[in-house]
Enzyme design. Structure first.
Site, short mmCIF file in Angstrom:
data_model
loop_
_atom_site.label_atom_id
_atom_site.label_comp_id
_atom_site.label_asym_id
_atom_site.label_seq_id
_atom_site.Cartn_x
_atom_site.Cartn_y
_atom_site.Cartn_z
N ASP A 50 0.83 -1.20 0.00
CA ASP A 50 0.00 0.00 0.00
C ASP A 50 0.87 1.26 0.00
O ASP A 50 0.60 2.23 -0.72
CB ASP A 50 -0.92 -0.03 1.22
CG ASP A 50 -1.76 1.23 1.36
OD1 ASP A 50 -2.57 1.50 0.46
OD2 ASP A 50 -1.59 1.95 2.36
N ASP A 119 -6.32 -6.29 -1.57
CA ASP A 119 -5.24 -6.54 -0.62
C ASP A 119 -4.14 -7.41 -1.24
O ASP A 119 -2.95 -7.15 -1.04
CB ASP A 119 -5.78 -7.24 0.63
CG ASP A 119 -6.63 -6.33 1.50
OD1 ASP A 119 -6.61 -5.11 1.27
OD2 ASP A 119 -7.31 -6.85 2.41
N GLU A 122 -1.91 -5.44 -3.61
CA GLU A 122 -0.92 -4.65 -2.87
C GLU A 122 0.21 -5.55 -2.35
O GLU A 122 1.38 -5.15 -2.37
CB GLU A 122 -1.60 -3.93 -1.71
CG GLU A 122 -2.53 -2.81 -2.16
CD GLU A 122 -3.33 -2.19 -1.03
OE1 GLU A 122 -3.84 -1.08 -1.22
OE2 GLU A 122 -3.44 -2.83 0.03
#
Length: 230
Positions: A50, A119, A122
């Site tokens: 991220d 998720d 990332e």
């Protein structure tokens, strides 16, 4: 050092980057539902990825528009790094097919869930960063996000927020969202959501998640309202 299985190898090919340390990719593709004391999941990598994505996008936006103010850049940045954007890139690579997850999560449609895909994308970026360095992951991100970067302005507004601001600017209560239908099997549901204003205007939209359907319904209603008021 781990050996990639066939699905992981296929994903690596689609990604366009060959890992020197395949263990990093395996970890990035391991959902928390399959974590064990001897098998790490991808949550720590998601945290790092991220931040890597954020730095690359901040640089790219500054380079793309040298005159833009912080107030102009911020919504563009958010549009490029938010979970929906990451999930969209993940879906374009069919990342879900390579994910390792527990039976229950798999049965509930985990390979298509926006949050899980976002998720994992990332985490994959973190794995590339750790394996090949910043220059490598930067080039990869710019390639995968592609024209999303130049088109960020068009996606900078969050549709639900924009619709609420439109309504409040005209003295109306915030829009409401109602689930009017749910179809498909439990592991791959399709939600039909209706967005409605106090004045009666409404639009519906379908998507695999309630959140995505709400966003699409808000976007559709806002586009109609703005075209009628041009």
């Amino acid at each position: 050092m781990a050996k990639l299985n066939a699905k992981q190898q296929d994903f690596q090919d689609r990604l366009g980057y060959e890992f020197r340390n395949p263990d990093l990719l395996v970890e990035a593709l391991t959902h928390a539902s399959l974590s064990t004391p001897v098998r790490s999941d991808n949550q720590r990598m998601e945290f790092l990825g991220d931040r890597v994505l954020g730095l690359v996008m901040a640089e790219a936006l500054l380079e793309a528009d040298e005159e833009a103010s912080e107030g102009t850049l911020a919504p563009r940045f958010n549009a490029l790094v938010r979970k929906e954007a990451c999930a969209d890139v993940a879906a374009s690579l069919d990342l879900g097919a390579a994910l390792m997850m527990g039976r229950s999560e798999n049965a509930s449609g985990g390979r298509r869930k926006l949050a899980i895909l976002g998720d994992a994308m990332e985490a994959v970026l973190a794995a590339v960063y750790l394996d090949g360095g910043y220059g490598t992951v930067r080039a990869l991100i710019l390639r995968l996000w592609g024209n999303r970067i130049t088109q960020a302005e068009a996606h900078a507004r969050d549709p639900k927020t924009a619709l609420q601001e439109w309504a409040q600017g005209r003295g109306m209560a915030p829009p409401t969202y109602a689930e009017i239908d749910r179809s498909g099997p439990d592991h791959a549901p399709v939600f039909t959501i209706e967005a409605q204003l106090q004045s009666g205007e409404r639009e519906t939209a379908k998507a695999p998640s309630k959140r995505a359907a709400q966003q699409l319904a808000a976007e559709s209603l806002l586009e109609r309202l703005e075209s009628e008021n041009d």
